[in-house]
Design an enzyme around this catalytic site. Structure first.
Site, PDB file in Angstrom:
ATOM      1  N   ASP A  12     -11.811   0.748   7.292  1.00 32.75           N
ATOM      2  CA  ASP A  12     -10.349  -0.065   7.230  1.00 32.75           C
ATOM      3  C   ASP A  12     -10.175  -0.932   8.360  1.00 32.75           C
ATOM      4  OD1 ASP A  12      -7.951  -0.753   6.073  1.00 32.75           O
ATOM      5  OD2 ASP A  12      -6.974   0.512   7.037  1.00 32.75           O
ATOM      6  N   SER A  13      -9.102  -1.851   8.049  1.00 37.81           N
ATOM      7  CA  SER A  13      -8.856  -2.708   9.260  1.00 37.81           C
ATOM      8  C   SER A  13      -8.197  -1.756  10.322  1.00 37.81           C
ATOM      9  CB  SER A  13      -7.746  -3.780   8.648  1.00 37.81           C
ATOM     10  OG  SER A  13      -6.499  -2.919   8.356  1.00 37.81           O
ATOM     11  N   GLY A  45      -4.757  -8.497   5.796  1.00 35.36           N
ATOM     12  CA  GLY A  45      -3.991  -8.764   4.552  1.00 35.36           C
ATOM     13  C   GLY A  45      -3.477 -10.603   4.961  1.00 35.36           C
ATOM     14  N   CYS A  75      -9.732   0.297   2.148  1.00 38.81           N
ATOM     15  CA  CYS A  75      -8.823  -0.800   2.370  1.00 38.81           C
ATOM     16  C   CYS A  75      -9.139  -1.734   1.138  1.00 38.81           C
ATOM     17  CB  CYS A  75      -9.492  -1.484   3.495  1.00 38.81           C
ATOM     18  SG  CYS A  75      -8.796  -3.364   3.860  1.00 38.81           S
ATOM     19  N   GLU A 154       1.988   0.036  11.268  1.00 39.73           N
ATOM     20  CA  GLU A 154       1.248   0.166  12.532  1.00 39.73           C
ATOM     21  C   GLU A 154       2.164   0.303  13.729  1.00 39.73           C
ATOM     22  OE1 GLU A 154      -2.339  -0.558  13.510  1.00 39.73           O
ATOM     23  OE2 GLU A 154      -2.850  -0.227  11.322  1.00 39.73           O
ATOM     24  N   CYS A 188      -2.467  -0.501  -0.862  1.00 43.88           N
ATOM     25  CA  CYS A 188      -2.732  -0.816   0.553  1.00 43.88           C
ATOM     26  C   CYS A 188      -2.759   0.728   1.053  1.00 43.88           C
ATOM     27  CB  CYS A 188      -1.833  -1.668   1.129  1.00 43.88           C
ATOM     28  SG  CYS A 188      -2.112  -1.705   3.002  1.00 43.88           S
ATOM     29  N   THR A 189      -3.807   1.017   1.773  1.00 46.91           N
ATOM     30  CA  THR A 189      -3.842   2.366   2.531  1.00 46.91           C
ATOM     31  C   THR A 189      -3.045   2.770   3.590  1.00 46.91           C
ATOM     32  OG1 THR A 189      -5.908   1.644   3.736  1.00 46.91           O
ATOM     33  CG2 THR A 189      -6.470   2.745   1.756  1.00 46.91           C
ATOM     34  N   HIS A 190      -2.214   1.720   4.079  1.00 48.20           N
ATOM     35  CA  HIS A 190      -1.234   1.779   5.040  1.00 48.20           C
ATOM     36  C   HIS A 190      -0.019   2.714   4.564  1.00 48.20           C
ATOM     37  CE1 HIS A 190      -3.849  -0.512   7.991  1.00 48.20           C
ATOM     38  NE2 HIS A 190      -2.841  -0.382   8.809  1.00 48.20           N
TER      39      HIS A 190
HETATM   40  N1  DGL Z   1      -5.155  -0.863   4.719  1.00 47.94           N
HETATM   41  C1  DGL Z   1      -5.478  -2.121   4.321  1.00 47.94           C
HETATM   42  C2  DGL Z   1      -5.545  -2.101   2.863  1.00 47.94           C
HETATM   43  O1  DGL Z   1      -5.595  -1.359   2.140  1.00 47.94           O
HETATM   44  C3  DGL Z   1      -5.624  -3.336   5.021  1.00 47.94           C
HETATM   45  C4  DGL Z   1      -4.275  -3.633   5.389  1.00 47.94           C
HETATM   46  C5  DGL Z   1      -4.354  -4.989   6.496  1.00 47.94           C
HETATM   47  O2  DGL Z   1      -4.871  -4.861   7.392  1.00 47.94           O
HETATM   48  O3  DGL Z   1      -3.563  -5.865   6.384  1.00 47.94           O
HETATM   49  O4  DGL Z   1      -5.330  -3.293   2.227  1.00 47.94           O
END
Ligand code: DGL
Length: 269
Positions: A12-13, A45, A75, A154, A188-190
């Protein structure tokens, strides 16, 4: 070492992909994992799809250098812009998050109105519209780009008491509620970090987490390719980042549910 014992590579990022690592550790406890957080380039993103594709290839090469048997793209932004290109170039199984989440949302919706919140690049790619409709052609899909959310996550601002997070969620969710959606994809995985907050704000709407939705697909693919780890031994996870390891180690516990302080290594890419 047999192929089955080799690790699954996950990238992921940044911190968000750890929500996928957590799910794999809980549900496929024998699997070894090598995680790469491209924290030097977070957030993805707001980058162009060309830039993200470059990162995705570089991340994949790094994980391959660690001997992985399969790759889970944890991601949405990298999946929606680059998965097709990766699968054209590599023969090992590469599993994304957009397909499984879309399939689940198409299955859950009753009124055929699905909302998506995701990064600007994911929304711009149109991947969720296309994929949900590939499962349910007359479904309406409404997407909202939510650029404020990844930086807030974050920074650990994920609680009810974090005004900026609540305001941002209201901003992004209100237009979707007005469209009458009955299902929302957290694209988004965040985002699972503020799942409880969203659930409280929209209790009657189905919420689909993109990361954990991919677990069944990962399991089925490994099984079909005879790659499941059958050792019976508890798997181990290794964590690498392109940015500052100590920051990642300090905050990773929040995503993973267990501390990784002092266990994160700098990726030499
Ligand atoms: N967690 C990532 C996603 O699912 C990337 C979020 C990001 O770095 O902007 O899109």
């Amino acid at each position: 070492m047999s192929l089955r014992d080799k690790p699954i590579g996950i990238f992921d990022s940044g911190l968000g992909g750890l929500t996928v690592v957590k799910a794999v550790l809980e549900n496929m406890p024998n699997e070894n994992i090598v995680y790469l957080g491209d924290s030097l380039n977070v957030p993805y993103g707001d980058k162009t799809s060309g830039q993200i594709t470059e990162f995705a290839f570089r991340n994949t090469e790094f994980l391959l250098s660690k001997g992985v048997k399969a790759i889970a793209i944890a991601c949405n932004t990298a999946d929606s812009t680059s998965k097709g290109k990766l699968t054209q170039c590599y023969t090992l199984p590469i599993i994304g998050v957009v397909g499984p989440a879309s399939e689940k949302a198409a299955r859950l919706t009753r009124n055929k109105k699905v909302g998506v919140i995701a990064t600007s690049t994911t929304v711009g790619s149109g991947a969720y519209e296309r994929t949900v409709k590939s499962y349910l052609s007359d479904c309406e899909v409404f997407s909202v780009a939510a650029p404020l959310l990844v930086p807030l996550v974050e920074a650990g601002k994920i609680h009810k008491t974090d005004r900026e997070m609540v305001d941002a969620l209201n901003l992004y969710l209100t237009p979707l509620i007005q469209k009458g959606i009955d299902t929302l994809i957290l694209g988004c995985t965040h985002y699972p970090l503020f799942y409880d907050l969203v659930k409280e704000m929209i209790p009657d709407i189905n919420i689909v987490c993109s990361g954990t939705s991919s677990l069944d697909t990962l399991f089925d693919r490994l099984k079909a390719e005879e790659l499941l780890n059958l050792s019976g031994k508890k798997g181990e996870a290794e964590f690498f980042v392109t940015g500052e390891p100590s920051y990642f180690g300090k905050h990773g516990g929040l995503f993973l549910g267990t501390s990784i302080e002092g266990k994160v290594k700098k990726a030499v890419i």
